[in-house]
Design an enzyme around this catalytic site. Structure first.
Site, PDB file in Angstrom:
ATOM      1  N   ASN A 220       0.806  -1.224   0.000  1.00  0.00           N
ATOM      2  CA  ASN A 220       0.000   0.000   0.000  1.00  0.00           C
ATOM      3  C   ASN A 220       0.839   1.273   0.000  1.00  0.00           C
ATOM      4  OD1 ASN A 220       1.011  -0.004   2.591  1.00  0.00           O
ATOM      5  ND2 ASN A 220      -0.961   0.168   3.620  1.00  0.00           N
ATOM      6  N   LYS A 221       2.151   1.139  -0.024  1.00  0.00           N
ATOM      7  CA  LYS A 221       3.010   2.327   0.054  1.00  0.00           C
ATOM      8  C   LYS A 221       3.189   2.981  -1.312  1.00  0.00           C
ATOM      9  CE  LYS A 221       3.731   2.063   4.485  1.00  0.00           C
ATOM     10  NZ  LYS A 221       2.836   0.945   4.801  1.00  0.00           N
TER      11      LYS A 221
END
Length: 406
Positions: A220-221
């Site tokens: 999710n980064k």
């Protein structure tokens, strides 16, 4: 054996993704709108080339040219002299605690408004956490609260082994102020920069100046390897020690020799290849996330009781996540009601981090400060912030505006 039906499997996968495929039946059935995720993985386009290079070379394990190349790219991007690529951001923090000499009974201090991974490795090592409040101008560790607590700790003769500010949601902490306070008592600073690769603090990369900083490349980064993390420092001895521990603490010997125990924390060549392809796109991704935030700011302007996460003058945030605050009395609706409305529209949102002092795992440990962390949790909501079109983002804005009763 049943015949393989690719269409059925495709339909099933599409249904899981919230998409209704045309099948020639039920043409009048309304199609659900595609789900908008908070921060989905975003491929750069060059991953296949670096993956192919890695697979062709025969290097798969956490060794060889690809992890080394990725480490060089991370060091260059973060401005630190040395980087160790590891299995996760949590692994990077764990190694940092080890190389800083955290032992059972030591105190480790951090802000309460953060993800549990910030402090979990230290607690698992037997350290005692102390939670501090955040500053209104940044939502990151309040240097004034830190100074008050360090002064009292010095009088007690029990200073922390480390202070861990968090660069929250892509926004840097006030690092110079924190370093100045900690420097008076010789307390090392470890930056949890897992959420903030690409952010700037007073014109320099986030975390630069701390003894160590940890980054994450989780799915999710803003830059993802599908997993992985990195520990960076300007001290070569610290990174050499971290690498040693990450490789099961094996000594140089013809047999397996261990003076201490370590971990299997190396980053595989496959994940390093993905990360190497992604990291070249960092600046464009930061610009895109900031554009998403700007569209929210414009589209939600004028709504009573709604405000967005501030950006102090000393910072240039990545806006990894766009975060709002809702005052229920003025907005006329609670954040949870808004979250449910978004979910009904197939839009993912999430409250801000639940403060650690409110977590059952840390029952009985208070947060030192004015209680801002509690308020931000009660009123804060994270909105979809990844690669979205303006039309997709308008879906989010429309739901929020429809919820306002102020």
């Amino acid at each position: 054996m049943a015949a393989f039906d690719s269409r059925s499997i495709g339909d099933a996968l599409a249904r899981r993704a919230g998409i209704l495929l045309f099948s020639g039946r039920g043409q009048d059935t309304p199609q659900p709108r595609q789900r908008l995720h908070l921060s989905p993985p975003h491929l750069a386009g060059g991953e296949l080339a670096t993956l192919s290079q890695t697979l062709s070379s025969g290097w798969i394990a956490p060794a060889g040219p690809m992890p080394a190349a990725f480490e060089r790219a991370v060091a260059e991007t973060t401005g630190f002299a040395h980087a160790a690529a590891v299995a996760s951001g949590t692994a990077a923090l764990h190694l940092a605690y080890r190389v800083l000499g955290v032992e059972r009974g030591d105190e480790v201090w951090t802000q309460s408004l953060t993800f549990v991974a910030t402090i979990a490795p230290a607690v698992q090592m037997g350290a005692r956490p102390r939670f501090l409040d955040v500053a209104a101008e940044s939502w990151t560790l309040d240097p004034n609260v830190l100074e008050t607590q360090l002064r009292a700790a010095a009088r007690r003769g029990r200073l922390p082994r480390a202070v861990v500010p968090v660069d929250l949601y892509g926004q840097s902490c006030d690092l110079d102020a924190i370093l100045a306070v900690c420097g008076r008592w010789g307390v090392p600073v470890l930056c949890d920069s897992a959420e903030a690769l690409g952010a700037l603090y007073r014109g320099r990369p986030v975390g630069k100046g701390a003894a160590l900083a940890a980054f994450s490349f989780n799915g999710n980064k803003i830059i993802t390897a599908g997993g992985g993390g990195a520990l960076v420092s300007d001290d070569p001895a610290l990174i050499a020690r971290a690498r040693h521990l990450a490789n099961q603490a094996k000594e140089v010997a013809p047999h397996y020799q261990h003076e201490t125990t370590g971990y299997s924390y190396g980053l595989s060549s496959v994940l390093a290849a993905v990360g190497l392809a992604q990291i070249t796109t960092l600046q464009a991704r930061v610009a895109a996330r900031r554009e998403v935030f700007a569209r929210y700011a414009a589209g939600l302007s004028g709504l009573p009781g709604l405000s967005l996460m501030p950006e102090p003058e000393w910072g240039h945030a990545t806006r990894w996540l766009s975060v709002i605050q809702l005052d229920p009395r003025r907005f006329g609706t609670t954040p949870e009601t808004v979250r449910r409305a978004l979910e009904s529209a197939n839009i993912e949102s999430r409250p801000v981090w639940k403060p650690l002092h409110m977590q059952p795992a840390f029952r009985g440990i208070r947060c030192h400060g004015d209680g801002l962390s509690n308020q931000l949790f009660e009123r804060g909501l994270c909105l979809p912030s990844g690669a979205m079109s303006a039309e997709e983002q308008e879906r989010v804005i429309a739901v929020l505006r429809s919820c306002c009763r102020g």
